[in-house]
Design a protein around this motif. Structure first.
Motif, PDB file in Angstrom:
ATOM      1  N   HIS A  85      45.998  49.879  28.088  1.00  0.00           N
ATOM      2  CA  HIS A  85      45.361  49.932  29.399  1.00  0.00           C
ATOM      3  C   HIS A  85      46.094  49.087  30.426  1.00  0.00           C
ATOM      4  N   ILE A  86      46.727  48.002  29.938  1.00  0.00           N
ATOM      5  CA  ILE A  86      47.459  47.137  30.864  1.00  0.00           C
ATOM      6  C   ILE A  86      48.580  47.940  31.524  1.00  0.00           C
ATOM      7  N   ARG A  89      47.242  50.403  34.062  1.00  0.00           N
ATOM      8  CA  ARG A  89      46.866  49.829  35.352  1.00  0.00           C
ATOM      9  C   ARG A  89      48.082  49.419  36.160  1.00  0.00           C
ATOM     10  N   LEU A  90      49.107  48.916  35.459  1.00  0.00           N
ATOM     11  CA  LEU A  90      50.303  48.467  36.183  1.00  0.00           C
ATOM     12  C   LEU A  90      51.071  49.644  36.777  1.00  0.00           C
TER      13      LEU A  90
ATOM     14  N   ALA B   4      38.756  41.293  39.854  1.00  0.00           N
ATOM     15  CA  ALA B   4      39.695  41.711  38.808  1.00  0.00           C
ATOM     16  C   ALA B   4      40.369  43.020  39.201  1.00  0.00           C
ATOM     17  N   TYR B   7      43.019  42.316  41.718  1.00  0.00           N
ATOM     18  CA  TYR B   7      44.229  41.737  41.122  1.00  0.00           C
ATOM     19  C   TYR B   7      45.076  42.810  40.452  1.00  0.00           C
ATOM     20  N   TRP B   8      44.404  43.696  39.710  1.00  0.00           N
ATOM     21  CA  TRP B   8      45.146  44.758  39.031  1.00  0.00           C
ATOM     22  C   TRP B   8      45.868  45.631  40.047  1.00  0.00           C
ATOM     23  N   ARG B   9      45.156  45.954  41.121  1.00  0.00           N
ATOM     24  CA  ARG B   9      45.764  46.755  42.189  1.00  0.00           C
ATOM     25  C   ARG B   9      47.045  46.091  42.680  1.00  0.00           C
ATOM     26  N   ALA B  11      48.859  43.838  41.234  1.00  0.00           N
ATOM     27  CA  ALA B  11      49.897  43.846  40.204  1.00  0.00           C
ATOM     28  C   ALA B  11      50.572  45.204  40.153  1.00  0.00           C
ATOM     29  N   SER B  12      49.747  46.253  40.301  1.00  0.00           N
ATOM     30  CA  SER B  12      50.271  47.610  40.242  1.00  0.00           C
ATOM     31  C   SER B  12      51.214  47.885  41.418  1.00  0.00           C
TER      32      SER B  12
END
Lengths: 254, 255
Positions: A85-86, A89-90, B4, B7-9, B11-12
């Motif tokens: 999942h990581i 999302r990345l 959270a 943050y993921w956004r 990072a993406s």
């Protein structure tokens, strides 16, 4: 009661008959239309001189080569994104930024980088096929019963074995659905690339027939392309039902 | 929780920026000839230059216009025909199989026929785009009409509703998720066919722009055009899903 099968045939036959009669009555002279009998004759002629078979072979080779390459890439990425999942999302923004580019827009890039021929067409088909397979595989892997994954952990399966023995079998029906959709896309993109620019295959043949003012041959190619599309779709649908039975219907709304 | 997601956004986005950086690096190191692969800096400069001179804006509007007209015609015709065919069982059993046979046809194959009929003109493009974009909507409408809960039809009969009233008050709302899904699919088809028609017929638009740039080996302009096409694809898909959510709100609420 007339059986459904016959009802289905009434309309096409009626249209063909009316068109044939009309064309004969007015002695049709046209660059875009031809009576069905002339189309049938042109179809037979194109088969006899081999041009139809060569063109069909070129188109199908490009479509399937592109489908295989795009399929492998899409499958690998889809499984990876579905498991981790990581990673999913990345990669989200990157994927959402590239995916909406219409495959045909890459045509000029592929043209200057690879020139005319199979390679350029296969590249574009592969690009177009990656996305449906990636998205559906990711969803299929993500939707696997969590307890199956727990079992694989409890059995201490290696990651390769986990993919091979648990993930692929569990997600296979939906992955096959993805391949069926992608196969349709592959054929569409291959023909489109040929019509737009690439001088091989059925798309180029139908363009040539149009430019040679041979409406009968042009419509014969149109019919043949339609038939291939229909047979491909029907064949894969039958295979899907045969291989997976009821499981095949999961998520099939298209 | 929301934080959270944020943050993921971020990072993406960072990962995506990393890829752009990699692209810049490859272009700067000339690992791929700059004739084929301009760096993102050059593509961006070309975008800015194109918009400043108004060239690119014209092409962008041209493509949007082709798309919009074709899609609009297809929407109206597709929903009207679909309603006509879908609301009658007889029509369904006579017409639907022929449509199912035509559906897998690669739509671009009708382009030569359209060229023979209309020449290399705007009407050709309109015909091709509309013809291609009509299928998802037509079939979705027929399917949606066929799948209406039969008891709703019984209610309509006992209320003595006219056929038009049944279509507008029962069948269309009930089929709307299918129809909207079809419309979203058609937007993509319309974009692809617009590009193909512009390439073939030399009509003013991004398709023509990218082809000319490729012929002249102006790779920065070419990439600018491709990026814009991606933006159109992304924004139209986004707009459709927003519209879809808004129009279908009543379905999830209530009942």
């Amino acid at each position: 009661m007339i059986p459904e099968r016959i009802k289905a045939l009434v309309l096409p036959i009626a249209i063909l008959a009316i068109f044939e009669i009309w064309a004969r009555v007015v002695h049709l002279q046209s660059d875009s239309l031809a009576p069905p009998s002339a189309i049938a004759a042109a179809l037979v002629e194109a088969f006899q001189d081999g041009s139809m078979l060569t063109a069909t072979r070129d188109t199908l080779i490009s479509a399937f080569a592109g489908l295989s390459i795009g399929g492998v890439v899409g499958l690998a990425l889809g499984i990876a994104l579905g498991i981790f999942h990581i990673f999913d999302r990345l990669m989200e923004v990157t994927i959402e930024a590239i995916r909406p580019i219409p495959s045909i827009a890459l045509l000029p890039i592929a043209l200057i980088a690879l020139g005319f021929g199979y390679r350029m067409e296969i590249t574009i088909v592969a690009f177009a096929c990656v996305w449906p397979i990636l998205i559906l595989t990711r969803a299929a892997v993500g939707g696997i019963e969590p307890r199956l994954m727990e079992v694989s952990r409890a059995l201490r399966l290696s990651p390769a074995d986990r993919v091979r023995k648990i993930i692929i079998p569990a997600a296979l029906p939906r992955i096959f659905l993805a391949f069926r959709l992608a196969a349709g896309i592959a054929l569409i993109v291959a023909v489109t690339v040929e019509i737009a620019i690439n001088p091989i295959g059925l798309g180029a043949a139908i363009m040539t027939a149009q430019q040679a003012l041979r409406p009968d041959l042009m419509l014969a190619y149109l019919f043949w392309i339609g038939l291939i599309g229909y047979l491909l779709n029907t064949g894969l649908m039958v295979a899907q039902r045969h291989l997976f039975g009821r499981a095949a219907l999961v998520g099939d709304s298209a | 929780m929301n934080r959270a997601v944020l943050y993921w956004r971020a990072a993406s986005f960072a990962v995506a920026a990393g890829f752009v950086g990699l692209w810049q690096l490859i272009a700067d190191q000339r690992l791929v000839s700059p004739v084929f692969l301009p760096g993102p800096d050059r593509a961006w400069a070309s975008l800015v230059r194109g918009f400043a001179s108004g060239d690119l804006l014209d092409k962008l509007l041209g493509t949007l216009e082709h798309m919009a007209y074709g899609w609009f015609v297809a929407s109206i015709a597709g929903i009207a025909l679909g309603a006509m065919i879908g609301s009658s069982r007889t029509m369904r059993s006579y017409v639907a199989p022929s449509l199912e046979f035509l559906r897998p046809l690669p739509v671009s194959a009708v382009i030569p026929v359209a060229i023979a009929m209309f020449g290399l003109t705007q009407s050709m493009a309109l015909f091709v785009i509309a013809f291609g974009a009509i299928w998802p909507m037509l079939l979705a409408t027929i399917h949606g009409f066929a799948a209406v809960e039969p008891r709703l039809y019984e209610v309509a009969r006992s209320l003595h509703m006219s056929r038009l009233a049944i279509i507008f008050k029962i069948a269309l709302p009930s089929a709307s998720p299918d129809i909207l899904a079809g419309m979203r699919l058609s937007v993509t088809v319309a974009l692809i066919l617009s590009v193909v028609c512009e390439i073939l017929a030399g009509l003013d638009g991004l398709g023509h722009w990218v082809l000319l740039s490729a012929r002249a080996f102006r790779s920065a302009d070419l990439f600018a055009g491709v990026i814009l096409l991606g933006v159109i694809g992304y924004l139209t898909a986004l707009a459709m899903s927003v519209v879809e959510k808004r129009l279908l709100k009543w379905r999830s609420s209530g009942h």
